[in-house]
Design a protein around this motif. Structure first.
Motif, PDB file in Angstrom:
ATOM      1  N   TRP A 165       0.815  -1.213   0.000  1.00 57.97           N
ATOM      2  CA  TRP A 165       0.000   0.000   0.000  1.00 57.97           C
ATOM      3  C   TRP A 165       0.849   1.265   0.000  1.00 57.97           C
ATOM      4  CZ3 TRP A 165      -4.580  -0.117  -1.769  1.00 57.97           C
ATOM      5  CH2 TRP A 165      -5.349  -1.279  -1.644  1.00 57.97           C
ATOM      6  N   ASP A 166       2.054   1.206   0.555  1.00 51.96           N
ATOM      7  CA  ASP A 166       2.968   2.345   0.416  1.00 51.96           C
ATOM      8  C   ASP A 166       3.276   2.601  -1.049  1.00 51.96           C
ATOM      9  OD1 ASP A 166       3.125   2.817   3.139  1.00 51.96           O
ATOM     10  OD2 ASP A 166       5.074   1.838   3.399  1.00 51.96           O
ATOM     11  N   ASP A 167       3.540   1.523  -1.793  1.00 51.01           N
ATOM     12  CA  ASP A 167       3.894   1.652  -3.211  1.00 51.01           C
ATOM     13  C   ASP A 167       2.702   2.047  -4.076  1.00 51.01           C
ATOM     14  OD1 ASP A 167       6.490   0.950  -2.633  1.00 51.01           O
ATOM     15  OD2 ASP A 167       6.260  -1.157  -3.212  1.00 51.01           O
ATOM     16  N   ASP A 168       1.490   1.612  -3.688  1.00 53.09           N
ATOM     17  CA  ASP A 168       0.308   1.793  -4.537  1.00 53.09           C
ATOM     18  C   ASP A 168      -0.526   3.008  -4.162  1.00 53.09           C
ATOM     19  OD1 ASP A 168      -1.224   0.510  -6.746  1.00 53.09           O
ATOM     20  OD2 ASP A 168      -2.830   0.441  -5.243  1.00 53.09           O
ATOM     21  N   ALA A 169      -0.153   3.714  -3.110  1.00 52.02           N
ATOM     22  CA  ALA A 169      -1.003   4.788  -2.584  1.00 52.02           C
ATOM     23  C   ALA A 169      -1.338   5.851  -3.626  1.00 52.02           C
ATOM     24  CB  ALA A 169      -0.338   5.426  -1.370  1.00 52.02           C
ATOM     25  N   ALA A 170      -0.339   6.335  -4.343  1.00 53.52           N
ATOM     26  CA  ALA A 170      -0.582   7.392  -5.328  1.00 53.52           C
ATOM     27  C   ALA A 170      -1.495   6.905  -6.442  1.00 53.52           C
ATOM     28  CB  ALA A 170       0.744   7.889  -5.905  1.00 53.52           C
ATOM     29  N   GLY A 216      -6.686   4.370   5.764  1.00 52.93           N
ATOM     30  CA  GLY A 216      -6.116   4.825   4.499  1.00 52.93           C
ATOM     31  C   GLY A 216      -5.752   6.290   4.583  1.00 52.93           C
ATOM     32  N   SER A 217      -6.292   7.101   3.675  1.00 51.64           N
ATOM     33  CA  SER A 217      -6.056   8.542   3.724  1.00 51.64           C
ATOM     34  C   SER A 217      -7.138   9.261   4.518  1.00 51.64           C
ATOM     35  CB  SER A 217      -5.956   9.109   2.308  1.00 51.64           C
ATOM     36  OG  SER A 217      -7.130   8.804   1.573  1.00 51.64           O
ATOM     37  N   ALA A 218      -7.974   8.508   5.218  1.00 54.18           N
ATOM     38  CA  ALA A 218      -8.870   9.029   6.257  1.00 54.18           C
ATOM     39  C   ALA A 218      -9.963   9.961   5.755  1.00 54.18           C
ATOM     40  CB  ALA A 218      -8.047   9.710   7.351  1.00 54.18           C
ATOM     41  N   SER A 219     -10.517   9.688   4.597  1.00 51.48           N
ATOM     42  CA  SER A 219     -11.635  10.520   4.124  1.00 51.48           C
ATOM     43  C   SER A 219     -12.851  10.377   5.038  1.00 51.48           C
ATOM     44  CB  SER A 219     -12.005  10.149   2.686  1.00 51.48           C
ATOM     45  OG  SER A 219     -12.286   8.763   2.565  1.00 51.48           O
ATOM     46  N   CYS A 220     -13.041   9.201   5.623  1.00 46.28           N
ATOM     47  CA  CYS A 220     -14.167   9.000   6.541  1.00 46.28           C
ATOM     48  C   CYS A 220     -13.934   9.774   7.837  1.00 46.28           C
ATOM     49  CB  CYS A 220     -14.357   7.516   6.837  1.00 46.28           C
ATOM     50  SG  CYS A 220     -14.664   6.492   5.386  1.00 46.28           S
ATOM     51  N   THR A 221     -12.737   9.672   8.388  1.00 42.01           N
ATOM     52  CA  THR A 221     -12.406  10.416   9.595  1.00 42.01           C
ATOM     53  C   THR A 221     -12.524  11.918   9.360  1.00 42.01           C
ATOM     54  OG1 THR A 221     -10.944   8.690  10.451  1.00 42.01           O
ATOM     55  CG2 THR A 221     -10.568  10.913  11.248  1.00 42.01           C
ATOM     56  N   GLU A 222     -12.098  12.365   8.194  1.00 46.72           N
ATOM     57  CA  GLU A 222     -12.213  13.788   7.867  1.00 46.72           C
ATOM     58  C   GLU A 222     -13.669  14.231   7.868  1.00 46.72           C
ATOM     59  OE1 GLU A 222     -10.897  16.954   4.340  1.00 46.72           O
ATOM     60  OE2 GLU A 222     -10.529  14.798   4.093  1.00 46.72           O
ATOM     61  N   TRP A 223     -14.559  13.414   7.287  1.00 46.99           N
ATOM     62  CA  TRP A 223     -15.991  13.744   7.248  1.00 46.99           C
ATOM     63  C   TRP A 223     -16.574  13.823   8.649  1.00 46.99           C
ATOM     64  CZ3 TRP A 223     -20.675  11.346   8.537  1.00 46.99           C
ATOM     65  CH2 TRP A 223     -21.823  11.869   7.936  1.00 46.99           C
ATOM     66  N   LEU A 224     -16.047  13.017   9.564  1.00 48.71           N
ATOM     67  CA  LEU A 224     -16.565  12.974  10.927  1.00 48.71           C
ATOM     68  C   LEU A 224     -16.085  14.132  11.800  1.00 48.71           C
ATOM     69  CD1 LEU A 224     -16.217   9.155  11.686  1.00 48.71           C
ATOM     70  CD2 LEU A 224     -18.373  10.443  11.572  1.00 48.71           C
ATOM     71  N   LEU A 279      -1.385   7.263   4.594  1.00 49.50           N
ATOM     72  CA  LEU A 279      -1.578   8.360   5.546  1.00 49.50           C
ATOM     73  C   LEU A 279      -1.055   9.686   5.000  1.00 49.50           C
ATOM     74  CD1 LEU A 279      -0.574   6.495   8.830  1.00 49.50           C
ATOM     75  CD2 LEU A 279      -2.875   7.280   8.222  1.00 49.50           C
ATOM     76  N   ASN A 280      -0.023   9.626   4.168  1.00 48.84           N
ATOM     77  CA  ASN A 280       0.541  10.848   3.593  1.00 48.84           C
ATOM     78  C   ASN A 280      -0.433  11.561   2.662  1.00 48.84           C
ATOM     79  OD1 ASN A 280       2.960  10.580   4.954  1.00 48.84           O
ATOM     80  ND2 ASN A 280       4.027   9.604   3.251  1.00 48.84           N
ATOM     81  N   HIS A 281      -1.484  10.861   2.217  1.00 50.97           N
ATOM     82  CA  HIS A 281      -2.494  11.467   1.345  1.00 50.97           C
ATOM     83  C   HIS A 281      -3.658  12.061   2.136  1.00 50.97           C
ATOM     84  CE1 HIS A 281      -1.176  10.283  -2.773  1.00 50.97           C
ATOM     85  NE2 HIS A 281      -0.510   9.352  -2.098  1.00 50.97           N
ATOM     86  N   PHE A 295     -15.204   1.762  13.593  1.00 48.86           N
ATOM     87  CA  PHE A 295     -15.700   1.299  12.302  1.00 48.86           C
ATOM     88  C   PHE A 295     -14.538   1.059  11.354  1.00 48.86           C
ATOM     89  CE2 PHE A 295     -15.122   5.775  11.516  1.00 48.86           C
ATOM     90  CZ  PHE A 295     -14.781   5.867  10.177  1.00 48.86           C
ATOM     91  N   SER A 296     -14.825   0.296  10.307  1.00 51.22           N
ATOM     92  CA  SER A 296     -13.860   0.059   9.245  1.00 51.22           C
ATOM     93  C   SER A 296     -14.602  -0.017   7.925  1.00 51.22           C
ATOM     94  CB  SER A 296     -13.082  -1.234   9.493  1.00 51.22           C
ATOM     95  OG  SER A 296     -12.081  -1.409   8.500  1.00 51.22           O
ATOM     96  N   ALA A 297     -14.290   0.889   7.011  1.00 52.43           N
ATOM     97  CA  ALA A 297     -14.909   0.914   5.697  1.00 52.43           C
ATOM     98  C   ALA A 297     -13.920   0.329   4.685  1.00 52.43           C
ATOM     99  CB  ALA A 297     -15.306   2.336   5.318  1.00 52.43           C
ATOM    100  N   PHE A 298     -13.940  -0.985   4.550  1.00 50.31           N
ATOM    101  CA  PHE A 298     -13.018  -1.714   3.681  1.00 50.31           C
ATOM    102  C   PHE A 298     -11.562  -1.487   4.092  1.00 50.31           C
ATOM    103  CE2 PHE A 298     -16.522  -2.718   1.024  1.00 50.31           C
ATOM    104  CZ  PHE A 298     -16.126  -3.776   0.224  1.00 50.31           C
ATOM    105  N   GLY A 299     -11.320  -1.219   5.363  1.00 49.67           N
ATOM    106  CA  GLY A 299      -9.965  -1.001   5.823  1.00 49.67           C
ATOM    107  C   GLY A 299      -9.465  -2.143   6.676  1.00 49.67           C
TER     108      GLY A 299
END
Length: 239
Positions: free
Chosen positions: A12-17, A59-67, A84-86, A112-116
Motif C-alpha cells: 500500500w505504500d507503493d500503490d497509494a498514489a 487509508g487517507s482518512a476521508s471518513c475520519t475527515e468527514w466525521l 496516511l501521507n495522502h 468502524f472500518s470501511a473496507f480497511g
C-alpha cells in the motif's frame, strides 16, 4: 520470512498514489463501499455528536475527515505511511497495525472500518479482540468488507474457491508481497458473535445503484445487478 502485515504495508505504500488517482470520487467523503453508500444516507454509526470514534484501517482518512465536524472526537490509523501521507493536513492519525492497537482500553464509544484492514489480516480473532478492548462496553462497531460470494468472482483470471481462505502473491525469491484473506459467512458469524466479543445487530448487503456506471475490479453494474459485492456488519461490544 515476510509477514502479511509487512507485505501489505509495503504494497500500500507503493500503490497509494495510483490508488488515489484511480478512485477520487470514492475517496472524497465517507463512503462505506464501492456501491457508494454514504454515511450521511445510511447513518450506520448513529448520532456521534457526543462520541469518540475510531476508524480502523483509515487509508487517507476521508471518513475520519468527514466525521471531524460531526463527532465529538474522531481519529484513525493505518498500517501504510504512504496512504496516511495522502490524508488532509491536521487530522489526528497514527500509523499502526490492527493486530496491536496503540490505544487504551475503553478509549472509544464507536469504531468502524470501511473496507480497511480486515480483508488483509490473517489473524481475524486477534484484530476483533483488539477492537473490543479499545471500545467501551456496548460500544458500536460497524465493519464493511468484501461480500463472501464476491471472492469466487475475482477481477483477474485466478481461480478461487469459496472455501479458499487466502490469496497470496510472492516475488521471485519467495517473499510475500501481497496477502488478502477470505472469510465465509460462517467464519464471520463465529468470529463476531458465535465465539467472538460482539453481538450482531444487523447485516446489510448494499444494492448497486442504477445510476452508478463505475467499474472497479470486481465491482461493476453488470455484477452489481446480480449479486452483492459488499457486506456490512453492525455490532455491539459485549465485553
Amino acid at each position: 520470512m515476510t509477514s502479511p502485515s509487512q507485505a501489505n504495508r509495503a504494497y500500500w505504500d507503493d500503490d497509494a498514489a495510483n490508488y488515489h488517482a484511480e478512485h477520487p470520487e470514492y475517496l472524497s467523503s465517507f463512503y462505506w463501499c464501492p456501491e457508494m453508500l454514504h454515511e450521511g444516507q445510511a447513518h450506520l454509526l448513529g448520532n456521534v455528536s457526543n462520541s469518540s470514534v475510531l476508524e480502523i484501517g483509515c487509508g487517507s482518512a476521508s471518513c475520519t475527515e468527514w466525521l471531524q465536524s460531526r463527532a465529538h472526537f474522531a481519529t484513525g490509523f493505518d498500517i501504510s505511511r504512504g496512504m496516511l501521507n495522502h490524508a488532509a493536513p491536521g487530522l489526528p492519525l497514527v500509523q499502526a497495525d490492527a493486530l496491536s492497537l496503540p490505544y487504551a482500553t475503553d478509549a472509544f464509544d464507536d469504531a468502524f472500518s470501511a473496507f480497511g484492514a480486515f480483508p488483509f489480516l490473517a489473524n481475524l480473532d486477534l484484530a476483533l479482540s483488539e477492537v473490543s478492548r479499545v471500545l467501551k462496553p456496548s460500544g458500536r462497531f460497524v465493519l464493511s468488507t468484501n461480500h463472501p460470494m464476491r471472492w469466487i468472482f475475482p477481477d483477474d483470471p485466478t481461480d478461487l474457491s469459496y472455501f479458499d481462505r487466502a490469496y497470496l502473491e510472492q516475488d521471485r525469491d519467495g517473499y510475500l508481497t501481497y496477502a488478502e484473506f477470505h472469510r465465509t459467512i460462517a467464519d464471520w458469524f463465529k468470529a463476531l458473535q458465535g465465539e467472538g466479543p460482539f453481538l450482531l445487530g444487523d447485516i446489510i448487503e448494499p444494492e448497486w445503484p442504477m445510476d452508478l456506471t463505475t467499474t472497479w475490479g470486481q465491482w461493476s453494474p453488470k455484477r452489481g445487478e446480480t449479486f452483492p459485492g459488499t457486506i456490512i456488519f453492525v455490532c455491539r461490544n459485549c465485553r
